[in-house]
Design a protein around this motif. Structure first.
Motif, mmCIF file in Angstrom:
data_model
loop_
_atom_site.group_PDB
_atom_site.id
_atom_site.type_symbol
_atom_site.label_atom_id
_atom_site.label_comp_id
_atom_site.label_asym_id
_atom_site.label_seq_id
_atom_site.Cartn_x
_atom_site.Cartn_y
_atom_site.Cartn_z
ATOM 1 N N LEU A 194 0.824 -1.206 0.000
ATOM 2 C CA LEU A 194 0.000 0.000 0.000
ATOM 3 C C LEU A 194 0.859 1.257 0.000
ATOM 4 O O LEU A 194 0.536 2.248 -0.659
ATOM 5 N N LEU A 195 1.950 1.234 0.727
ATOM 6 C CA LEU A 195 2.844 2.393 0.747
ATOM 7 C C LEU A 195 3.506 2.607 -0.611
ATOM 8 O O LEU A 195 3.770 3.742 -1.017
ATOM 9 N N GLN A 196 3.748 1.521 -1.329
ATOM 10 C CA GLN A 196 4.416 1.626 -2.630
ATOM 11 C C GLN A 196 3.449 1.937 -3.761
ATOM 12 O O GLN A 196 3.762 2.742 -4.652
ATOM 13 N N HIS A 197 2.260 1.317 -3.724
ATOM 14 C CA HIS A 197 1.342 1.427 -4.869
ATOM 15 C C HIS A 197 -0.009 2.078 -4.529
ATOM 16 O O HIS A 197 -0.748 2.445 -5.438
ATOM 17 N N GLY A 198 -0.348 2.161 -3.259
ATOM 18 C CA GLY A 198 -1.635 2.741 -2.883
ATOM 19 C C GLY A 198 -2.783 1.758 -2.894
ATOM 20 O O GLY A 198 -3.870 2.062 -2.395
ATOM 21 N N HIS A 199 -2.564 0.578 -3.450
ATOM 22 C CA HIS A 199 -3.588 -0.462 -3.454
ATOM 23 C C HIS A 199 -2.907 -1.800 -3.666
ATOM 24 O O HIS A 199 -1.737 -1.872 -4.037
ATOM 25 N N VAL A 200 -3.659 -2.864 -3.427
ATOM 26 C CA VAL A 200 -3.159 -4.221 -3.648
ATOM 27 C C VAL A 200 -3.874 -4.803 -4.859
ATOM 28 O O VAL A 200 -5.105 -4.831 -4.910
ATOM 29 N N LYS A 201 -3.105 -5.234 -5.837
ATOM 30 C CA LYS A 201 -3.699 -5.808 -7.037
ATOM 31 C C LYS A 201 -4.272 -7.200 -6.749
ATOM 32 O O LYS A 201 -3.636 -8.002 -6.072
ATOM 33 N N HIS A 202 -5.464 -7.442 -7.291
ATOM 34 C CA HIS A 202 -6.074 -8.763 -7.208
ATOM 35 C C HIS A 202 -6.578 -9.133 -8.597
ATOM 36 O O HIS A 202 -7.232 -8.323 -9.268
ATOM 37 N N GLY A 203 -6.274 -10.329 -9.044
ATOM 38 C CA GLY A 203 -6.715 -10.782 -10.346
ATOM 39 C C GLY A 203 -8.216 -11.009 -10.414
ATOM 40 O O GLY A 203 -8.896 -11.177 -9.398
ATOM 41 N N TYR A 204 -8.720 -11.039 -11.650
ATOM 42 C CA TYR A 204 -10.176 -11.097 -11.858
ATOM 43 C C TYR A 204 -10.471 -11.844 -13.154
ATOM 44 O O TYR A 204 -9.852 -11.575 -14.187
ATOM 45 N N LEU A 205 -11.367 -12.819 -13.082
ATOM 46 C CA LEU A 205 -11.828 -13.537 -14.279
ATOM 47 C C LEU A 205 -13.251 -13.166 -14.660
ATOM 48 O O LEU A 205 -13.597 -13.171 -15.835
ATOM 49 N N GLY A 206 -14.075 -12.877 -13.659
ATOM 50 C CA GLY A 206 -15.472 -12.556 -13.943
ATOM 51 C C GLY A 206 -16.353 -13.770 -14.051
ATOM 52 O O GLY A 206 -17.194 -13.857 -14.963
ATOM 53 N N VAL A 207 -16.165 -14.720 -13.146
ATOM 54 C CA VAL A 207 -16.966 -15.942 -13.172
ATOM 55 C C VAL A 207 -17.529 -16.234 -11.792
ATOM 56 O O VAL A 207 -16.983 -15.814 -10.772
ATOM 57 N N SER A 208 -18.634 -16.967 -11.780
ATOM 58 C CA SER A 208 -19.141 -17.607 -10.568
ATOM 59 C C SER A 208 -18.999 -19.099 -10.790
ATOM 60 O O SER A 208 -19.293 -19.594 -11.889
ATOM 61 N N ALA A 209 -18.530 -19.807 -9.767
ATOM 62 C CA ALA A 209 -18.219 -21.215 -9.980
ATOM 63 C C ALA A 209 -18.446 -22.021 -8.716
ATOM 64 O O ALA A 209 -18.523 -21.463 -7.608
ATOM 65 N N GLN A 210 -18.539 -23.320 -8.897
ATOM 66 C CA GLN A 210 -18.676 -24.228 -7.763
ATOM 67 C C GLN A 210 -17.939 -25.526 -8.074
ATOM 68 O O GLN A 210 -17.844 -25.934 -9.242
ATOM 69 N N PRO A 211 -17.389 -26.195 -7.059
ATOM 70 C CA PRO A 211 -16.667 -27.452 -7.296
ATOM 71 C C PRO A 211 -17.618 -28.529 -7.831
ATOM 72 O O PRO A 211 -18.793 -28.579 -7.470
ATOM 73 N N VAL A 212 -17.093 -29.360 -8.712
ATOM 74 C CA VAL A 212 -17.879 -30.456 -9.274
ATOM 75 C C VAL A 212 -16.953 -31.646 -9.502
ATOM 76 O O VAL A 212 -15.767 -31.488 -9.816
ATOM 77 N N ARG A 213 -17.494 -32.861 -9.337
ATOM 78 C CA ARG A 213 -16.704 -34.071 -9.569
ATOM 79 C C ARG A 213 -16.573 -34.306 -11.072
ATOM 80 O O ARG A 213 -17.554 -34.196 -11.820
ATOM 81 N N LEU A 214 -15.380 -34.620 -11.506
ATOM 82 C CA LEU A 214 -15.118 -34.853 -12.930
ATOM 83 C C LEU A 214 -15.470 -36.279 -13.320
ATOM 84 O O LEU A 214 -15.385 -37.199 -12.502
ATOM 85 N N PRO A 215 -15.888 -36.476 -14.574
ATOM 86 C CA PRO A 215 -16.109 -37.850 -15.068
ATOM 87 C C PRO A 215 -14.834 -38.682 -14.920
ATOM 88 O O PRO A 215 -13.709 -38.146 -14.971
#
Length: 298
Positions: A194-215
């Motif tokens: 925060l002192l260096q950049h003023g904020h903390v970067k967080h990545g973003y995909l734009g999805v809602s998801a839930q765990p699921v068992r694979l075949p």
């Protein structure tokens, strides 16, 4: 026994008295003031993000009774940390427990300065654990839970061990019904960013998801039993631009397995923002690979 308790009581009172010089009052919301901790002698203060409800007109009450204006350097809601700066020098910075000396059962003190004087409450460290992610995706380097009572205005204040070291910042916003402490390691890392950049970067995909068992055949092929089923993809988001769609199942991102939401959140780090990385999905029972450019979460 009485002599032992009397000695212990005096020693703990001395710890509080010594620590008080590094504890400030933070007036950053309409209701009761909260607490902050002096991070550097030249006026850097760390506190809880959720107690700084405005970006301007923040004031800080110092240990000597003076009240000074404070500028918001930056905030990270995902770890509930905010950094303030006051125009002062010669302050007494906190003596952080950088060696992580805490053990379950250790006596600890939670301190606050919601008013002019320091207040304290006593408890023990009830649980310790490895690093974890908050519901907003922020990484906390260690799990520290206590049984201290978080009185109004104590958020942003320190947890002290009996040696007088600052274990971390107490927060009432990271989990309901549990007293959690943000450890010194996390404070140093986030405050530095925060002192260096003023904020903390967080990545973003734009999805809602839930765990699921694979075949079975897919699980055998990718070497994992679960993936993340996309239940929604935001229009115009990085995922949408990469061609991901509702019903796809993400099994890896940038070469790392994705089995649950925590895996994905852990991979959406600030250093990946703006980078194109491979994403492996299951669509219609077939494994496919594409590339997605990681966005930045506002």
């Amino acid at each position: 026994m009485a002599d032992i308790l009397h000695t212990l009581s005096n020693e703990m009172a001395a710890v509080v008295e010594q620590a008080a010089a590094s504890i400030v009052r933070v007036e950053g919301r309409r209701r009761l003031a909260a607490t902050g901790v002096i991070h550097t002698a030249d006026g850097i203060i760390v506190t809880s993000n959720h107690v700084v409800e405005r970006d301007e007109n923040v004031r800080v009450g110092l240990a000597d009774g003076s009240v000074v204006p404070a500028a918001l350097v930056g905030r990270d809601p995902s770890t509930d940390i905010a950094v303030l700066r006051v125009n002062a020098n010669g302050l007494t910075p906190a003596n952080w427990d950088v060696n992580n000396q805490s053990k379950v059962g250790h006596l600890v003190l939670a301190l606050g300065r919601p008013d002019s004087s320091v207040q304290a409450t006593l408890g023990v460290i009830s649980a310790l654990g490895e690093g974890w992610r908050t519901p907003m995706g922020g990484y906390i380097d260690a799990y520290v839970q206590t049984d201290v009572t978080m009185y109004p205005g104590f958020s942003g204040g320190p947890l002290l061990n009996v040696g007088g070291y600052f274990v971390g910042l107490n927060s009432s916003a990271l989990a309901r019904g549990v007293s959690l402490t943000i450890p010194a390691e996390t404070i140093a890392r986030v405050a530095g960013t925060l002192l260096q950049h003023g904020h903390v970067k967080h990545g973003y995909l734009g999805v809602s998801a839930q765990p699921v068992r694979l075949p079975g055949n897919v699980a055998q092929s990718v070497g994992q039993e679960t993936g993340l089923l996309l239940v929604a993809v935001e229009e115009g988001s990085p995922a949408d631009k990469a061609g991901l769609a509702m019903g796809d199942t993400i099994v890896s991102l940038d070469g790392s397995a994705v089995r649950m939401m925590d895996d994905l959140m852990g991979l959406l780090t600030g250093d990946r923002v703006g980078k194109s990385v491979p994403v492996k999905i299951v669509r219609g029972g077939q494994i496919q690979e594409s590339h997605v450019t990681i966005g930045e979460r506002n």
